[in-house]
Design a protein around this motif. Structure first.
Motif, mmCIF file in Angstrom:
data_model
loop_
_atom_site.group_PDB
_atom_site.id
_atom_site.type_symbol
_atom_site.label_atom_id
_atom_site.label_comp_id
_atom_site.label_asym_id
_atom_site.label_seq_id
_atom_site.Cartn_x
_atom_site.Cartn_y
_atom_site.Cartn_z
ATOM 1 N N VAL A 40 0.828 -1.205 0.000
ATOM 2 C CA VAL A 40 0.000 0.000 0.000
ATOM 3 C C VAL A 40 0.864 1.258 0.000
ATOM 4 O O VAL A 40 0.602 2.208 -0.736
ATOM 5 N N SER A 41 1.944 1.259 0.798
ATOM 6 C CA SER A 41 2.768 2.463 0.926
ATOM 7 C C SER A 41 3.714 2.667 -0.255
ATOM 8 O O SER A 41 4.079 3.795 -0.578
ATOM 9 N N SER A 42 4.123 1.573 -0.925
ATOM 10 C CA SER A 42 5.116 1.705 -2.002
ATOM 11 C C SER A 42 4.496 1.857 -3.383
ATOM 12 O O SER A 42 5.176 2.274 -4.325
ATOM 13 N N TYR A 43 3.209 1.491 -3.542
ATOM 14 C CA TYR A 43 2.579 1.653 -4.851
ATOM 15 C C TYR A 43 2.308 3.134 -5.066
ATOM 16 O O TYR A 43 1.481 3.734 -4.386
ATOM 17 N N ILE A 44 3.028 3.735 -6.022
ATOM 18 C CA ILE A 44 3.062 5.198 -6.114
ATOM 19 C C ILE A 44 1.864 5.796 -6.852
ATOM 20 O O ILE A 44 1.715 7.010 -6.906
ATOM 21 N N VAL A 45 1.005 4.978 -7.410
ATOM 22 C CA VAL A 45 -0.222 5.430 -8.065
ATOM 23 C C VAL A 45 0.093 6.562 -9.049
ATOM 24 O O VAL A 45 0.806 6.346 -10.019
ATOM 25 N N HIS A 46 -0.415 7.782 -8.820
ATOM 26 C CA HIS A 46 -0.199 8.884 -9.769
ATOM 27 C C HIS A 46 0.953 9.805 -9.375
ATOM 28 O O HIS A 46 1.402 10.605 -10.175
ATOM 29 N N MET A 47 1.413 9.703 -8.141
ATOM 30 C CA MET A 47 2.542 10.510 -7.681
ATOM 31 C C MET A 47 3.815 9.702 -7.855
ATOM 32 O O MET A 47 3.905 8.577 -7.385
ATOM 33 N N SER A 48 4.814 10.245 -8.553
ATOM 34 C CA SER A 48 6.051 9.503 -8.788
ATOM 35 C C SER A 48 6.822 9.314 -7.499
ATOM 36 O O SER A 48 6.539 9.944 -6.476
ATOM 37 N N SER A 49 7.839 8.457 -7.529
ATOM 38 C CA SER A 49 8.612 8.154 -6.327
ATOM 39 C C SER A 49 9.354 9.381 -5.798
ATOM 40 O O SER A 49 9.698 9.434 -4.617
ATOM 41 N N ASP A 50 9.620 10.354 -6.672
ATOM 42 C CA ASP A 50 10.294 11.575 -6.222
ATOM 43 C C ASP A 50 9.316 12.723 -5.979
ATOM 44 O O ASP A 50 9.699 13.882 -5.868
ATOM 45 N N GLY A 51 8.012 12.383 -5.898
ATOM 46 C CA GLY A 51 7.015 13.375 -5.518
ATOM 47 C C GLY A 51 6.428 14.199 -6.648
ATOM 48 O O GLY A 51 5.667 15.144 -6.394
ATOM 49 N N ARG A 52 6.714 13.849 -7.889
ATOM 50 C CA ARG A 52 6.177 14.625 -9.009
ATOM 51 C C ARG A 52 4.758 14.180 -9.362
ATOM 52 O O ARG A 52 4.446 12.998 -9.343
ATOM 53 N N THR A 53 3.928 15.139 -9.721
ATOM 54 C CA THR A 53 2.558 14.858 -10.155
ATOM 55 C C THR A 53 2.549 14.544 -11.645
ATOM 56 O O THR A 53 3.573 14.667 -12.335
#
Length: 228
Positions: free
Chosen positions: A79-92
């Motif tokens: 749940v915490s690692s699946y980045i969905v729409h926000m990239s791993s470095d916080g980009r939308t």
């Protein structure tokens, strides 16, 4: 640029077991995913979408990011690692779109999802099955939880990009297919490229191998195959 939408789907299913963790013939699978999208749009009397190279790059980058940072150690880590729409470095999505220098956009949307499997006895068949499952699940959504379906059937969209990546954790018989589709309206009147989908690559390869074996046998018997 204005208007953007986000949607997510997550499916966890566990069939057979095996290997292969690279996406072979990715362009074929992009065309295949597009064919599923366009079939659903055709059923609603909507214009087909075309593939766009810049959207493919955008979607593929996010699919790779999703796969690389996925942690299947526990339900909590998934749940915490699946980045969905926000990239791993916080980009939308909009940040990623700007970073890829994608221009002439009036609207952009994104569907993301993954499917879990216990293995790939045939990677092509596994990808095909997963794309069907993911797409059909999106199209079976009902209001008010139908954001994937709405994105696919947005009449104004003209193009789509497809990202597809596989994930395998070393030492574990767990595999996942990550899918990202970026939908957009372009204002520059660019062409809609809709590639044809032929036979699945592994089937085509087997047909070629059988044909070559037959021709080799005929050759050994002294039969001229030049005109065959």
């Amino acid at each position: 640029m204005r208007n953007f939408s986000f949607t997510l789907i997550l499916l966890v299913l566990f069939p057979v077991h095996a290997f292969a963790y690279e996406v072979p013939e990715r362009d074929y699978w992009r065309a295949f995913a597009l064919s599923l999208i366009n079939k659903s749009r055709e059923e609603q009397n909507l214009k087909p979408l075309g593939l766009d190279a810049s959207l493919n790059t955008l979607a593929q980058g996010h699919a790779i990011d999703s796969s690389l940072h996925f942690d299947e150690s526990s339900i909590e880590s998934i749940v915490s690692s699946y980045i969905v729409h926000m990239s791993s470095d916080g980009r939308t999505l909009l940040d990623r779109t700007r970073d890829e220098n994608i221009t002439h956009l009036r609207k952009i949307g994104e569907n993301v999802g993954f499917r879990a499997r216990s293995g790939f006895s045939n990677v092509h068949r596994a990808i095909e099955e997963s794309l069907h499952v993911l797409h059909n699940s999106m199209m079976e959504e009902v209001p008010p939880d139908d954001s994937h379906r709405v994105t696919i059937l947005t009449p104004e969209y003209t193009h789509v990009g497809v990202g597809l990546e596989l994930h395998h954790t070393s030492g574990k018989n767990k595999n996942r297919v990550f899918l990202v589709t970026n939908f957009a309206i372009f204002t520059d009147g660019r062409e809609r490229f809709i590639p044809e989908v032929g036979l699945r690559p592994d089937i085509l390869k087997r047909i070629h191998q059988v044909r070559m074996r037959v021709m080799e046998r005929l050759k050994r018997r002294g039969i001229d195959t030049a005109s065959q």
